[in-house]
Enzyme design. Structure first.
Site, mmCIF file in Angstrom:
data_model
loop_
_atom_site.group_PDB
_atom_site.id
_atom_site.type_symbol
_atom_site.label_atom_id
_atom_site.label_comp_id
_atom_site.label_asym_id
_atom_site.label_seq_id
_atom_site.Cartn_x
_atom_site.Cartn_y
_atom_site.Cartn_z
ATOM 1 N N GLY A 13 0.244 -27.690 28.485
ATOM 2 C CA GLY A 13 0.752 -27.819 29.851
ATOM 3 C C GLY A 13 1.175 -29.224 30.245
ATOM 4 N N ASN A 15 4.140 -30.501 30.106
ATOM 5 C CA ASN A 15 5.396 -30.430 30.884
ATOM 6 C C ASN A 15 5.136 -29.913 32.296
ATOM 7 O OD1 ASN A 15 7.976 -31.188 29.360
ATOM 8 N ND2 ASN A 15 6.783 -30.067 27.825
ATOM 9 N N MET A 91 4.816 -19.362 25.429
ATOM 10 C CA MET A 91 5.169 -18.903 24.082
ATOM 11 C C MET A 91 5.173 -17.377 23.963
ATOM 12 S SD MET A 91 5.845 -21.844 23.047
ATOM 13 C CE MET A 91 6.075 -21.921 21.282
ATOM 14 N N LEU A 94 10.269 -12.827 26.523
ATOM 15 C CA LEU A 94 10.348 -11.983 27.725
ATOM 16 C C LEU A 94 11.335 -10.846 27.489
ATOM 17 C CD1 LEU A 94 10.451 -14.974 30.202
ATOM 18 C CD2 LEU A 94 8.560 -13.333 29.973
ATOM 19 N N ASN A 108 14.025 -22.967 31.049
ATOM 20 C CA ASN A 108 13.096 -23.222 29.945
ATOM 21 C C ASN A 108 13.345 -24.609 29.374
ATOM 22 O OD1 ASN A 108 11.209 -22.599 27.812
ATOM 23 N ND2 ASN A 108 12.948 -22.273 26.444
ATOM 24 N N HIS A 110 13.102 -26.618 25.697
ATOM 25 C CA HIS A 110 13.013 -26.321 24.271
ATOM 26 C C HIS A 110 13.089 -27.634 23.488
ATOM 27 C CE1 HIS A 110 13.406 -23.945 20.641
ATOM 28 N NE2 HIS A 110 14.360 -24.777 20.269
HETATM 29 C C1 GAR Z 1 7.029 -28.369 24.494
HETATM 30 O O1 GAR Z 1 7.379 -29.257 23.490
HETATM 31 C C2 GAR Z 1 8.122 -27.346 24.728
HETATM 32 O O2 GAR Z 1 9.398 -27.867 24.529
HETATM 33 C C3 GAR Z 1 7.803 -26.328 23.676
HETATM 34 O O3 GAR Z 1 6.408 -26.223 23.686
HETATM 35 C C4 GAR Z 1 5.846 -27.487 24.034
HETATM 36 C C5 GAR Z 1 4.834 -27.264 25.126
HETATM 37 O O4 GAR Z 1 4.106 -28.419 25.380
HETATM 38 N N1 GAR Z 1 8.415 -25.083 23.963
HETATM 39 C C6 GAR Z 1 8.855 -24.243 23.031
HETATM 40 O O5 GAR Z 1 8.758 -24.453 21.842
HETATM 41 C C7 GAR Z 1 9.506 -22.981 23.572
HETATM 42 N N2 GAR Z 1 10.137 -22.275 22.527
HETATM 43 P P1 GAR Z 1 3.277 -28.567 26.719
HETATM 44 O O6 GAR Z 1 2.387 -27.324 26.825
HETATM 45 O O7 GAR Z 1 2.458 -29.788 26.523
HETATM 46 O O8 GAR Z 1 4.231 -28.661 27.881
#
Ligand code: GAR
Length: 189
Positions: A13, A15, A91, A94, A108, A110
């Site tokens: 979490g 982000n 993750m 949907l 989103n 990525h």
């Molecule tokens: C982030 O790097 C995000 O870009 C990626 O998961 C991580 C979550 O980190 N998302 C994906 O890979 C989606 N396909 P966080 O929980 O510390 O925000």
């Protein structure tokens, strides 16, 4: 007018935290109305608890199908009435039906320079390919995975000796700048 933002997470979490910290600024025209995790043990929930932010858990393991999980997700979101839903390390794929219901509101982040490397293991794939730069993308969500219109991207160099871990950390720092900037762009548009 202040926009209402829901944030969906599955894990750390970081982000979500960057988004909430940005929204805490008085001149940011949006506020978090719900943090939602599909995992009860997501570390990001600790931040929501500590900050007194509204949060809920919808544990996907308790549902028989993707459609049943998405229906519960939809109900929780309808109650929170978000204008924008930010997927932040959420993750779960949907269903197209869910995505269509929230079309235009779902975004989103990525960890690659889309359209390069949709899906998983983006940093490993960039390193394997011998790329000299990597980055992250904020995009609208459409039924096809990681394929919606791009709102913003941020680039970082790949340095000699980089590992998945060092590259991931550099990209994540860029994500923490990019996601709030893209959210602001969207709510101000
Ligand atoms: C982030 O790097 C995000 O870009 C990626 O998961 C991580 C979550 O980190 N998302 C994906 O890979 C989606 N396909 P966080 O929980 O510390 O925000």
């Amino acid at each position: 007018m202040t926009k209402r933002v829901a944030i969906l997470i599955s894990g750390r979490g970081s982000n979500m935290r960057a988004l909430c910290q940005a929204m805490a600024s008085p001149d940011f025209p949006a506020k978090p109305v719900l943090i939602l995790s599909n995992r009860p043990d997501a570390a990001g929930l600790d931040y929501a608890r500590a900050e007194g932010l509204p949060y809920t858990v919808i544990d996907h393991t308790q549902f028989e199908s993707r459609a049943a999980f998405d229906a519960a997700l939809h109900d929780a979101l309808q109650k929170a009435r978000p204008d924008i839903i930010c997927l932040a390390g959420f993750m779960r794929l949907l269903t197209p039906g869910f995505v269509e219901k929230w079309a235009g509101s779902l975004i989103n982040i990525h960890p690659s320079l889309l359209p390069k490397y949709p899906g998983l293991k983006t940093h490993q794939r960039a390193l394997n390919a011998g790329d000299t730069e990597a980055g992250c993308t904020v995009h609208h969500v459409v039924p096809e995975m990681d394929a919606g219109e791009i709102i913003g991207q941020s680039r970082v160099p790949i340095l000699p000796g980089d590992t998945v871990e060092t590259l991931e950390a550099r990209v994540r720092e860029a994500e923490h700048q990019l996601y709030p900037a893209c959210l602001r762009k969207l709510v101000e548009s």
